[in-house]
Design a protein around this motif. Structure first.
Motif, PDB file in Angstrom:
ATOM      1  N   PHE A  77      87.841 -46.828 -21.213  1.00 13.30           N
ATOM      2  CA  PHE A  77      89.211 -47.181 -20.758  1.00 13.30           C
ATOM      3  C   PHE A  77      88.786 -47.592 -18.957  1.00 13.30           C
ATOM      4  O   PHE A  77      89.432 -46.636 -18.327  1.00 13.30           O
ATOM      5  CB  PHE A  77      90.362 -46.522 -21.278  1.00 13.30           C
ATOM      6  N   GLU A  78      88.595 -48.767 -19.283  1.00 14.85           N
ATOM      7  CA  GLU A  78      88.417 -49.057 -17.646  1.00 14.85           C
ATOM      8  C   GLU A  78      89.577 -50.307 -17.483  1.00 14.85           C
ATOM      9  O   GLU A  78      88.902 -51.392 -17.894  1.00 14.85           O
ATOM     10  CB  GLU A  78      86.880 -49.414 -16.604  1.00 14.85           C
ATOM     11  N   ILE A 131      84.942 -48.300 -26.652  1.00 18.85           N
ATOM     12  CA  ILE A 131      84.848 -49.234 -25.210  1.00 18.85           C
ATOM     13  C   ILE A 131      86.162 -49.995 -25.689  1.00 18.85           C
ATOM     14  O   ILE A 131      86.677 -51.160 -26.849  1.00 18.85           O
ATOM     15  CB  ILE A 131      83.607 -50.558 -25.382  1.00 18.85           C
ATOM     16  N   VAL A 132      87.316 -48.931 -25.092  1.00 17.70           N
ATOM     17  CA  VAL A 132      88.925 -49.419 -25.633  1.00 17.70           C
ATOM     18  C   VAL A 132      89.257 -50.772 -24.657  1.00 17.70           C
ATOM     19  O   VAL A 132      89.478 -51.914 -24.781  1.00 17.70           O
ATOM     20  CB  VAL A 132      89.632 -48.459 -25.213  1.00 17.70           C
ATOM     21  N   CYS A 133      88.279 -50.812 -23.344  1.00 18.15           N
ATOM     22  CA  CYS A 133      88.841 -51.659 -22.450  1.00 18.15           C
ATOM     23  C   CYS A 133      87.734 -51.557 -20.930  1.00 18.15           C
ATOM     24  O   CYS A 133      87.531 -50.377 -20.738  1.00 18.15           O
ATOM     25  CB  CYS A 133      90.420 -51.531 -21.851  1.00 18.15           C
ATOM     26  N   ALA A 134      86.915 -52.418 -20.403  1.00 18.23           N
ATOM     27  CA  ALA A 134      85.892 -52.341 -19.917  1.00 18.23           C
ATOM     28  C   ALA A 134      86.142 -53.793 -19.646  1.00 18.23           C
ATOM     29  O   ALA A 134      86.391 -54.696 -19.446  1.00 18.23           O
ATOM     30  CB  ALA A 134      84.469 -52.018 -20.937  1.00 18.23           C
ATOM     31  N   VAL A 178      78.341 -47.224 -31.347  1.00 18.76           N
ATOM     32  CA  VAL A 178      79.201 -48.110 -30.193  1.00 18.76           C
ATOM     33  C   VAL A 178      80.262 -48.801 -30.850  1.00 18.76           C
ATOM     34  O   VAL A 178      79.931 -49.990 -31.732  1.00 18.76           O
ATOM     35  CB  VAL A 178      78.858 -48.597 -29.442  1.00 18.76           C
ATOM     36  N   VAL A 179      81.579 -48.588 -30.987  1.00 18.36           N
ATOM     37  CA  VAL A 179      82.563 -49.861 -31.631  1.00 18.36           C
ATOM     38  C   VAL A 179      83.317 -50.186 -29.975  1.00 18.36           C
ATOM     39  O   VAL A 179      83.778 -49.541 -29.106  1.00 18.36           O
ATOM     40  CB  VAL A 179      83.228 -48.963 -32.396  1.00 18.36           C
ATOM     41  N   THR A 180      83.892 -51.644 -30.078  1.00 19.25           N
ATOM     42  CA  THR A 180      84.039 -52.303 -29.180  1.00 19.25           C
ATOM     43  C   THR A 180      85.607 -52.704 -29.686  1.00 19.25           C
ATOM     44  O   THR A 180      86.052 -52.991 -30.798  1.00 19.25           O
ATOM     45  CB  THR A 180      83.808 -53.672 -29.112  1.00 19.25           C
ATOM     46  N   ILE A 181      86.534 -52.906 -28.818  1.00 20.12           N
ATOM     47  CA  ILE A 181      88.141 -53.380 -28.783  1.00 20.12           C
ATOM     48  C   ILE A 181      88.178 -54.452 -27.993  1.00 20.12           C
ATOM     49  O   ILE A 181      87.909 -55.244 -27.349  1.00 20.12           O
ATOM     50  CB  ILE A 181      88.954 -52.414 -28.391  1.00 20.12           C
ATOM     51  N   ASP A 182      88.618 -54.989 -29.008  1.00 17.26           N
ATOM     52  CA  ASP A 182      88.509 -57.171 -28.509  1.00 17.26           C
ATOM     53  C   ASP A 182      87.034 -57.957 -28.411  1.00 17.26           C
ATOM     54  O   ASP A 182      87.523 -58.624 -27.286  1.00 17.26           O
ATOM     55  CB  ASP A 182      89.729 -57.256 -27.851  1.00 17.26           C
TER      56      ASP A 182
END
Length: 340
Positions: free
Chosen positions: A66-67, A125-128, A145-149
């Protein structure tokens, strides 16, 4: 801490029998197994994490990247909702969460090295910054890995339906008589922005409306200063828009301040719309027309897909999961005659 020896004494069986019952072996009777598991629950028994890791070859730990660029961190309403949904679902399935970074014991290491060192079972990966090579190393590695948006060929992605969201918002604004609609969108390199901007142009085209280049501006998400500048620029055009769509409900506040400073009223003189459906947007006066994203469900679905890929790798598929949003009409869009 309760041990299996304590359970054995309570049930008057051997330690080996307790171990077999708790680990699902078939060479003990059902009645004995049920009695042992009931006793374990009553005593509050928790399996030793190290022993469980040896048996299952898993640590039951999930890393979260979360970056968040704007510096709001966990106070960001959308991301806090995603993280809460993720956390609840992960913990329900017996996993722990660890936030990962590139700093470790005063040393710089890559995200992937950090995850390998911690022996993490999966990564969300919520935000990067998806231009970062370290982020791509994560997505292209061997850890699920799962990514958001964000969509990547090697990862399951859980996304809000940005395309439908913008279309629903525009069609509502159009139904109120607006034809001169401006859009201040988020940073151009964002995957979310690309979807929303494409949907904006496609929807306007389907409605038979040509969008002047002067009606499109850029401001970072939740950035109020730049949206204030963009709003003033739009309102000073020789033929200004009757409605302005903002990157999100927070960035919209910068626009509202400028509108008030210019002595204009919302929606009498200018209509506005946001995105995200934040609580704040519905507490303002007038309440804001916006798209409410189901942040908690996005986090929950991300956790479910990731855990499934961890526990059933043979069934793993790279998927794109779309979570629908909801139009909140608010009070910030005026009724106009179509020719206005």
């Amino acid at each position: 801490m309760i041990s299996i020896k304590t359970i054995a004494e309570k049930c008057n069986v051997s330690v080996a029998t307790v171990s077999k019952a708790l680990n699902g072996h078939n060479d003990i009777g059902d009645e004995t197994r049920v009695r042992i598991k009931k006793a374990a629950d009553e005593l509050g028994y928790l399996p030793n994490a190290a022993a469980r890791a040896l048996k299952t070859n898993r640590t039951y730990s999930i890393g979260v990247l979360f970056e968040e660029e704007a510096g709001c961190g966990l106070t960001h309403e959308y991301f806090s909702g995603v993280l809460n949904g993720l956390k609840l679902e992960v913990e329900k399935n017996g996993y722990d969460i660890l936030f990962i970074s590139s700093n470790f014991e005063n040393k710089k290491i890559s995200y992937y090295e950090h995850c390998k060192y911690r022996n993490l079972d999966g990564i969300a990966i919520v935000c990067a910054d998806y231009k970062n090579k370290q982020v791509h190393e994560l997505m292209e590695g061997t850890i699920p890995v799962v990514t958001i948006d964000y969509v990547h060929y090697n990862c399951t992605a859980v996304c809000s339906n940005n395309i439908q969201g913008i279309e629903d918002l525009l069609r509502y604004i159009y139904s109120k008589g607006h034809r001169k609609i401006a859009y201040i969108h988020g940073q151009s390199n964002s995957y979310v922005t690309k979807e929303r901007l494409a949907s904006f142009y496609r929807t306007m085209d389907s409605l038979g409306i040509e969008v002047p280049d002067t009606y499109i501006e850029t401001a970072d998400y939740i950035e109020t200063t730049k949206t204030a500048v963009c709003t003033k620029k739009l309102l000073e055009l020789p033929d200004p828009p009757t409605c302005i769509i903002y990157p999100d409900d927070t960035a919209l506040l910068g626009g509202m301040n400028v509108i008030k400073q210019l002595g204009l009223q919302i929606p009498k003189d200018i209509s506005i719309a946001g995105y995200d459906g934040s609580k704040m947007s519905q507490l303002l006066y007038p309440t804001i027309a916006t798209i409410k994203q189901d942040a908690q469900r996005i986090g929950t679905e991300a956790a479910r897909r990731l855990i499934c890929n961890i526990e059933k790798p043979k069934l793993a598929l790279v998927e794109r999961v779309i979570i629908e949003g909801m139009l909140l009409t608010g009070q910030s869009i005026a009724n106009l005659e179509p020719n206005q």
